[in-house]
Design an enzyme around this catalytic site. Structure first.
Site, PDB file in Angstrom:
ATOM      1  N   LYS A  24     -36.616 -37.723  32.094  1.00 18.62           N
ATOM      2  CA  LYS A  24     -35.902 -36.397  32.357  1.00 18.62           C
ATOM      3  C   LYS A  24     -34.857 -35.602  31.826  1.00 18.62           C
ATOM      4  O   LYS A  24     -34.782 -34.360  31.858  1.00 18.62           O
ATOM      5  CB  LYS A  24     -36.676 -36.105  33.795  1.00 18.62           C
ATOM      6  CG  LYS A  24     -35.991 -34.117  34.391  1.00 18.62           C
ATOM      7  CD  LYS A  24     -36.321 -34.410  36.434  1.00 18.62           C
ATOM      8  CE  LYS A  24     -35.526 -34.399  36.495  1.00 18.62           C
ATOM      9  NZ  LYS A  24     -35.379 -36.291  37.028  1.00 18.62           N
ATOM     10  N   THR A  81     -33.413 -37.561  29.265  1.00 16.77           N
ATOM     11  CA  THR A  81     -34.019 -36.980  28.175  1.00 16.77           C
ATOM     12  C   THR A  81     -34.361 -35.758  27.184  1.00 16.77           C
ATOM     13  O   THR A  81     -34.632 -35.234  26.675  1.00 16.77           O
ATOM     14  CB  THR A  81     -34.429 -38.632  27.297  1.00 16.77           C
ATOM     15  OG1 THR A  81     -33.848 -39.584  28.174  1.00 16.77           O
ATOM     16  CG2 THR A  81     -34.498 -38.816  26.129  1.00 16.77           C
ATOM     17  N   ARG A 119     -26.264 -32.512  36.232  1.00 20.69           N
ATOM     18  CA  ARG A 119     -25.465 -33.021  36.959  1.00 20.69           C
ATOM     19  C   ARG A 119     -24.276 -34.689  36.431  1.00 20.69           C
ATOM     20  O   ARG A 119     -24.568 -35.185  35.306  1.00 20.69           O
ATOM     21  CB  ARG A 119     -26.457 -33.973  38.265  1.00 20.69           C
ATOM     22  CG  ARG A 119     -26.829 -32.722  39.151  1.00 20.69           C
ATOM     23  CD  ARG A 119     -27.482 -33.178  40.284  1.00 20.69           C
ATOM     24  NE  ARG A 119     -28.533 -33.954  39.705  1.00 20.69           N
ATOM     25  CZ  ARG A 119     -28.985 -35.401  40.346  1.00 20.69           C
ATOM     26  NH1 ARG A 119     -29.371 -35.843  41.103  1.00 20.69           N
ATOM     27  NH2 ARG A 119     -30.583 -35.921  38.801  1.00 20.69           N
ATOM     28  N   LYS A 148     -30.869 -48.445  38.684  1.00 20.54           N
ATOM     29  CA  LYS A 148     -31.192 -47.450  37.857  1.00 20.54           C
ATOM     30  C   LYS A 148     -30.733 -47.280  36.270  1.00 20.54           C
ATOM     31  O   LYS A 148     -30.602 -47.053  35.364  1.00 20.54           O
ATOM     32  CB  LYS A 148     -31.031 -45.523  38.534  1.00 20.54           C
ATOM     33  CG  LYS A 148     -31.761 -44.600  37.709  1.00 20.54           C
ATOM     34  CD  LYS A 148     -31.574 -42.981  38.429  1.00 20.54           C
ATOM     35  CE  LYS A 148     -31.631 -41.778  38.425  1.00 20.54           C
ATOM     36  NZ  LYS A 148     -30.816 -42.117  36.758  1.00 20.54           N
ATOM     37  N   ALA A 207     -30.894 -36.338  44.862  1.00 19.00           N
ATOM     38  CA  ALA A 207     -32.159 -35.558  45.368  1.00 19.00           C
ATOM     39  C   ALA A 207     -32.723 -35.967  46.360  1.00 19.00           C
ATOM     40  O   ALA A 207     -33.757 -35.179  47.053  1.00 19.00           O
ATOM     41  CB  ALA A 207     -33.026 -34.806  44.326  1.00 19.00           C
ATOM     42  N   PHE A 262     -34.984 -36.352  40.734  1.00 20.45           N
ATOM     43  CA  PHE A 262     -35.804 -37.588  40.710  1.00 20.45           C
ATOM     44  C   PHE A 262     -37.063 -36.210  40.771  1.00 20.45           C
ATOM     45  O   PHE A 262     -37.057 -35.409  39.923  1.00 20.45           O
ATOM     46  CB  PHE A 262     -35.959 -37.557  42.147  1.00 20.45           C
ATOM     47  CG  PHE A 262     -35.055 -38.748  41.960  1.00 20.45           C
ATOM     48  CD1 PHE A 262     -35.133 -40.044  41.842  1.00 20.45           C
ATOM     49  CD2 PHE A 262     -33.589 -38.849  43.059  1.00 20.45           C
ATOM     50  CE1 PHE A 262     -34.224 -41.210  41.851  1.00 20.45           C
ATOM     51  CE2 PHE A 262     -33.161 -39.573  43.969  1.00 20.45           C
ATOM     52  CZ  PHE A 262     -33.623 -40.542  43.351  1.00 20.45           C
ATOM     53  N   PHE A 309     -44.880 -41.989  24.089  1.00 20.71           N
ATOM     54  CA  PHE A 309     -44.117 -43.679  23.301  1.00 20.71           C
ATOM     55  C   PHE A 309     -45.846 -43.812  22.650  1.00 20.71           C
ATOM     56  O   PHE A 309     -47.363 -42.911  22.660  1.00 20.71           O
ATOM     57  CB  PHE A 309     -45.030 -44.260  24.576  1.00 20.71           C
ATOM     58  CG  PHE A 309     -44.097 -44.151  25.637  1.00 20.71           C
ATOM     59  CD1 PHE A 309     -43.209 -45.539  25.348  1.00 20.71           C
ATOM     60  CD2 PHE A 309     -43.467 -43.146  26.511  1.00 20.71           C
ATOM     61  CE1 PHE A 309     -42.407 -45.421  27.026  1.00 20.71           C
ATOM     62  CE2 PHE A 309     -42.702 -43.275  27.555  1.00 20.71           C
ATOM     63  CZ  PHE A 309     -41.941 -43.879  27.490  1.00 20.71           C
ATOM     64  N   TRP A 327     -36.675 -39.065  22.704  1.00 24.64           N
ATOM     65  CA  TRP A 327     -36.059 -39.483  22.709  1.00 24.64           C
ATOM     66  C   TRP A 327     -36.075 -40.318  21.043  1.00 24.64           C
ATOM     67  O   TRP A 327     -35.077 -41.021  20.898  1.00 24.64           O
ATOM     68  CB  TRP A 327     -36.503 -41.093  23.075  1.00 24.64           C
ATOM     69  CG  TRP A 327     -36.499 -42.596  23.626  1.00 24.64           C
ATOM     70  CD1 TRP A 327     -34.846 -42.474  24.638  1.00 24.64           C
ATOM     71  CD2 TRP A 327     -36.399 -43.477  23.091  1.00 24.64           C
ATOM     72  NE1 TRP A 327     -34.655 -43.822  24.581  1.00 24.64           N
ATOM     73  CE2 TRP A 327     -35.353 -44.403  23.307  1.00 24.64           C
ATOM     74  CE3 TRP A 327     -37.206 -43.533  22.159  1.00 24.64           C
ATOM     75  CZ2 TRP A 327     -35.379 -45.945  23.379  1.00 24.64           C
ATOM     76  CZ3 TRP A 327     -37.756 -45.396  21.458  1.00 24.64           C
ATOM     77  CH2 TRP A 327     -36.861 -45.990  22.179  1.00 24.64           C
TER      78      TRP A 327
END
Length: 556
Positions: free
Chosen positions: A71, A73, A94, A105, A273, A301, A381, A409
């Site tokens: 998200k 990214t 944030r 994480k 969140a 999230f 991907f 990415w």
């Protein structure tokens, strides 16, 4: 392939005053924290507040999985893509917490060639905002306990102290503690608790406050305890507001950094969140809207948590109107939701994809409940097959959503051009008719049930006896008109993290309810969610190091 931190450390960063210049911010409106970080002055707002607002784009996602969604990214890459297209854009994010950074994480700067930098600074101490918030929180706790020790003129019941200390670290042993042990002069013995800084009401207040005046008013309304008669005791009554505000004087100012492609990024505030309201500061978002044609922000999230709170808490309080939503997913994550183990996600499996895509379907439906146009994007991907991609595209478009692939990415802004064009096309042809999910006039119970049933898809909601008692008490005290902030695990639409996909016929159980009167919302804690997380068996901290030249490794 280079790691995220290697890519970030090789970035060609510009001096932050050059980045600010892209937004026509003068050097006099910057407070520098070295070459590559600055705070935006209070005076800047007075200069830009009459500017026309740009478009507000929220990036959200399906429920997170071990397969990864990307998200942040996507948010960063989309901002870079607008820059590639010659559009004036700013990213509003944030700040990361040290808890997940050293836990499981990792950081929160994006990934690959779609990152904000300096990555190490952002993920570690940044400009000290979290330290200021932690200090203000714990100053209030110290003043509260000192008041009880020094005669207790406010008649506070030590068994009804509700203000908790905080720490920006995952430290489970501090969840439930006893303070005041020792001599009589060491304080009154009572049970106490720690929460993680990002769950502190001070964090929420900082992120929702419009200015210093509003900040101080909100700080004053914080309920720290109740008297023996059951009357709330506030921070204002403890005479703590001025000193807390002094600690937060600099922290209230938004921070400016840049992406790998030098796109401006305003990064400020960081409530989780799953246990808080999950959005960056109102000041950062409103400032960004005045500085650029497109503001790309995110909420934590999945859309069941971050987006719901962005809409029902942040937008409601701040008068914001989002123009579009980008909903992020991956083929791998959808197959994981379809029951496929992480080790088998690279193989084409249309059956698993069809089974797991119901999670995305529910999030699409939820966004549409708010009247905001939605664009679904897949972080691509190399293992994704053309058949799988085509299936997701047709699925989304048949449900009234636009669709675009994202390769940010791997390719940075260039990999987000298809998505950026799709977002601009959506903004031109579809108007936002944003409205919150529920009215302020509903009772606390009705608001909780509305979110649980409409957003999560629950069949029923139950309340533990203590939660029910607390809810009724808050209604009697006049807090029934506030929005609700649901604390729920992030991995499932339900309060059971093992129920993937789109669970049905489940119950949401409300374990605890309390008011964050300064922030302006009522918190409802579901299931087994914790406001102080713990470290995993093998924390990321074990792999982080710094060499004799000061180069940090192991951050991701």
């Amino acid at each position: 392939m280079k790691t995220d931190i290697q890519i970030a450390q090789e970035a060609n960063m510009k001096h932050i005053k050059e980045v600010a210049g892209l937004l026509h911010i003068a050097e006099e409106d910057l407070e520098f924290y070295g070459k590559y970080k600055a705070k935006l002055s209070d005076e800047l707002w007075d200069k830009v507040k009459t500017n026309k607002d740009g478009k507000l784009i929220l990036v959200t996602a399906i429920n997170p999985t071990p397969a990864g969604e990307g998200k942040t990214t996507t948010t960063v890459g989309l901002g870079q893509a607008f820059g590639k297209l010659g559009r004036k854009a700013v990213i509003a994010l944030r700040e990361p917490s040290l808890g997940p950074c050293f836990g499981i994480k990792g950081g929160a700067a994006g990934g690959g060639y779609a990152q904000v930098v300096p990555m190490e600074d952002l993920n570690l101490h940044f400009t000290g905002d979290f330290h200021a918030i932690t200090s203000a929180n714990n100053l209030l706790a110290a003043m509260l306990d000192n008041h009880i020790q020094q005669g207790n003129a406010l008649n506070i019941d030590p068994n009804q102290v509700v203000w908790k200390r905080c720490l920006d670290m995952n430290d489970r042993v501090l969840r439930n503690i006893v303070v005041g042990l020792g001599k009589k002069t060491d304080g009154v013995v009572r049970e106490d608790h720690f929460i993680i800084t990002v769950a502190s009401e001070i964090m929420a207040i900082l992120c929702l406050a419009e200015n210093m005046e509003d900040l101080k008013a909100r700080l004053g309304r914080i309920i720290v305890a109740y008297t023996y008669e059951g009357t709330p005791v506030t921070a204002k009554e403890l005479n703590a507001v001025g000193s807390m505000a002094a600690l937060l004087k600099d922290a209230i100012m938004p921070n400016l950094i840049q992406t790998l492609e030098n796109t401006p990024a305003i990064v400020h505030g960081g409530p989780f969140a799953n246990i808080a309201h999950g959005c960056n500061s109102v000041r950062a978002t409103k400032t960004a809207l005045k500085l650029a044609d497109y503001t790309i922000t995110e909420a934590g999230f999945g859309a069941d948590l971050g987006a719901e709170k962005f809409f029902d808490i942040k937008c409601r309080m701040a008068g914001l109107k989002p123009d579009a939503v980008v909903l992020v997913a991956t083929v791998r994550a959808l197959k994981y939701n379809g029951g496929i183990p992480k080790t088998e996600l690279s193989a084409e499996n249309l059956d698993a994809l069809k089974k797991g895509i119901v999670n995305l379907e529910k999030h699409i439906e939820n966004v549409q409940k708010y009247g905001v146009p939605c664009v679904v994007t897949l972080n691509r991907f190399v293992t994704d097959s053309d058949v799988e991609l085509a299936y997701v595209k047709e699925f989304c478009e048949s449900r009234g959503c636009e669709f675009a692939l994202s390769e940010v990415w791997e390719k940075g802004g260039e990999g987000g051009i298809q998505l950026a064009n799709k977002v601009m096309e959506t903004l031109e042809k579809k108007e936002s008719h944003f409205k919150p999910l529920y009215d302020d006039s509903l009772s606390i119970r009705e608001k909780i049930e509305t979110v649980a049933k409409e957003i999560y898809g629950a069949a029923s909601v139950t309340f533990d006896p203590l939660a029910l008692k607390a809810m009724n008490r808050l209604e009697e005290l006049g807090f029934g008109n506030m929005p609700v902030c649901m604390a729920k695990n992030q991995y499932s639409l339900s309060d059971d993290p093992t129920l993937l996909g789109r669970p049905e016929n489940f119950n949401i159980n409300i374990r605890e309810i309390y008011v964050s009167a300064g922030a302006g919302f009522v918190v409802a804690i579901t299931g087994t969610i914790m406001t102080m997380p713990g470290l995993p068996k093998k924390p990321a901290a074990e792999n982080i190091d710094v060499n004799e030249d000061g180069v940090i490794t192991g951050l991701f």
